[in-house]
Motif scaffolding. Structure first.
Motif, PDB file in Angstrom:
ATOM      1  N   LYS A 162       0.828  -1.205   0.000  1.00 58.67           N
ATOM      2  CA  LYS A 162       0.000   0.000   0.000  1.00 58.67           C
ATOM      3  C   LYS A 162       0.862   1.255   0.000  1.00 58.67           C
ATOM      4  CE  LYS A 162      -4.072  -1.900   2.371  1.00 58.67           C
ATOM      5  NZ  LYS A 162      -4.886  -1.881   3.604  1.00 58.67           N
ATOM      6  N   ASP A 325      -8.445   5.538   1.337  1.00 58.70           N
ATOM      7  CA  ASP A 325      -7.786   4.361   0.776  1.00 58.70           C
ATOM      8  C   ASP A 325      -6.971   4.841  -0.425  1.00 58.70           C
ATOM      9  OD1 ASP A 325      -9.604   4.771  -1.300  1.00 58.70           O
ATOM     10  OD2 ASP A 325     -10.901   3.117  -0.704  1.00 58.70           O
ATOM     11  N   TRP A 350      -7.619   2.090   7.179  1.00 59.96           N
ATOM     12  CA  TRP A 350      -7.244   1.320   5.977  1.00 59.96           C
ATOM     13  C   TRP A 350      -5.881   0.663   6.127  1.00 59.96           C
ATOM     14  CZ3 TRP A 350      -3.908   2.741   1.565  1.00 59.96           C
ATOM     15  CH2 TRP A 350      -4.044   1.877   0.475  1.00 59.96           C
ATOM     16  N   ASP A 354      -7.249  -3.483   8.359  1.00 57.20           N
ATOM     17  CA  ASP A 354      -7.673  -4.034   7.067  1.00 57.20           C
ATOM     18  C   ASP A 354      -7.311  -5.510   7.030  1.00 57.20           C
ATOM     19  OD1 ASP A 354      -8.476  -4.475   4.484  1.00 57.20           O
ATOM     20  OD2 ASP A 354      -6.826  -3.365   3.554  1.00 57.20           O
TER      21      ASP A 354
END
Length: 412
Positions: A162, A325, A350, A354
């Motif tokens: 991410k 996000d 997030w 998550d």
């Protein structure tokens, strides 16, 4: 029933607050402001939800935590705006579990299930530090003893992926995940993943740090954060909602000067905030923080506000922190680049909550808790929050209606 979540080596099996610094920076900056201006104000806080028995057992351990000499030395070096008098107070501070009351309300269908009302009563100066570690404790207890259909598999790698995607998209990020993290371990794994991504990435300006003071010290990161809704809510109630935002901003600026110059706008809606955010204040404050409402509408409206005051908005910035996000952050970043606004992203749930359900073969989302904590009253005066989600208000309905009338906000 025994907890069957696999906990990494070296982590205690029961929740215990590891350090007084295991909280968000803004709790300390607000506490210093309260220490300076309102040391005797009395407050009432309310918390919904919990895994009650384990939560109550954990409360007693809070009293054992105190600021160590090493932690004080680090704070003094990393956060030079903390005065020695405040650090003396913080070093003497101890959580008082007797300030917390827990009432379990059984469900009519199942007496073993139900809701909970948790309140902290006492001086604002003392109870201000309860919020974040209590939220973290509530979440951790729930996901240890109520919902066990998950594990830590892949959390560090997921966070690394991410962060890499965000950095590739030139989204400047901070980790804001303490309050709603699934556990202490989760936040640790997430930060390890982010740091790996950051170390490997060419864009070193892309990661600003973490709101969690303990992890900032542990990993030599910048502690991030300034001011929260609580500051505006408490001062508004104390001054009967007259010039509340202006008073809150000016008190803060007097104490911190230019050190902590990021302000939320939405405690009583952004439009109400802008009425008191005159040219002097708009020049003085460097960043606006968007935390509710239509995120896409925020930057264009901020641009208009600055232009109306004759201020070069390209010298200002926006921090987005509402339900972010990757796709949302990427879209907002592109919009701000087109407008010429500096922007960054404080990302919480997030990153630190998550997970996928084990029973679904890690395909179905494991739902995060949406815990809300509010300042209930101060010196006997009710506190409310309106926000830019105009129907999502917190506080006694009659007081909410009165505040909306005072500020000429639509009632529904």
């Amino acid at each position: 029933m025994a907890n069957n979540i696999i906990v990494p080596d070296g982590v205690q099996s029961e929740f215990k607050l590891v350090s007084i610094l295991d909280t968000d920076l803004y709790k300390f900056t607000m506490q210093q402001a309260i220490f300076e201006y309102y040391p005797a104000a009395q407050v009432d806080r309310q918390f919904p939800r919990a895994c009650i028995e384990k939560f109550q057992e954990s409360l007693s351990s809070f009293a054992e935590v105190q600021l160590t000499q090493d932690e004080r030395a680090w704070l003094q070096d990393a956060c030079k705006y903390f005065k020695p008098e405040y650090l003396d107070y913080l070093q003497s501070y101890r959580f008082k579990p007797e300030q917390i009351s827990v009432n379990f309300v059984p469900s009519s269908n199942d007496p073993d299930m139900g809701s909970v009302k948790i309140e902290a009563r006492g001086p604002w100066l003392e109870t201000v530090l309860w919020e974040v570690p209590l939220m973290a404790c509530l979440c951790e207890m729930y996901f240890r003893y109520a919902d066990q259909d998950w594990d830590y598999a892949g959390q560090e790698e997921q966070a690394m992926h991410k962060a890499t995607c965000l950095l590739d998209a030139r989204c400047k990020i901070s980790e804001f995940g303490t309050r709603r993290r699934r556990s202490f371990v989760t936040q640790d794994l997430v930060l390890k993943g982010i740091i790996k991504a950051w170390d490997a990435h060419e864009w070193k300006e892309g990661f600003s740090g973490t709101s969690n003071v303990y992890f900032a010290m542990r990993y030599n990161l910048n502690p991030i954060g300034t001011i929260a809704h609580e500051w505006f809510m408490g001062i508004a109630a104390l001054c009967d909602y007259k010039d509340a935002a202006g008073t809150a901003l000016d008190l803060w600026s007097t104490l911190y000067r230019e050190s902590l110059s990021v302000t939320l706008t939405d405690t009583f809606t952004t439009e109400v905030f802008y009425r008191e955010f005159d040219s002097r204040r708009a020049n003085q404050w460097k960043f606006l923080r968007q935390d509710s409402g239509d995120a896409k509408a925020f930057a264009p409206r901020a641009k208009q506000m600055y232009e109306e005051r004759g201020i070069d908005y390209t010298q200002k910035g926006i921090i987005f922190s509402d339900a972010l996000d990757f796709e949302k952050a990427k879209g907002l970043n592109e919009q701000c680049q087109q407008l010429g606004f500096n922007c960054s992203f404080g990302i919480g749930t997030w990153l630190t909550n998550d997970f996928k359900k084990k029973s679904s073969g890690y395909k179905e989302q494991s739902k995060a808790l949406n815990i809300v904590i509010k300042l209930g009253s101060i010196d006997g005066k009710e506190c409310v929050k309106i926000s830019d989600e105009i129907t999502k208000n917190t506080g006694v309905p009659e007081v909410v209606a009165k505040v909306k009338e005072t500020y000429q906000i639509q009632l529904s």
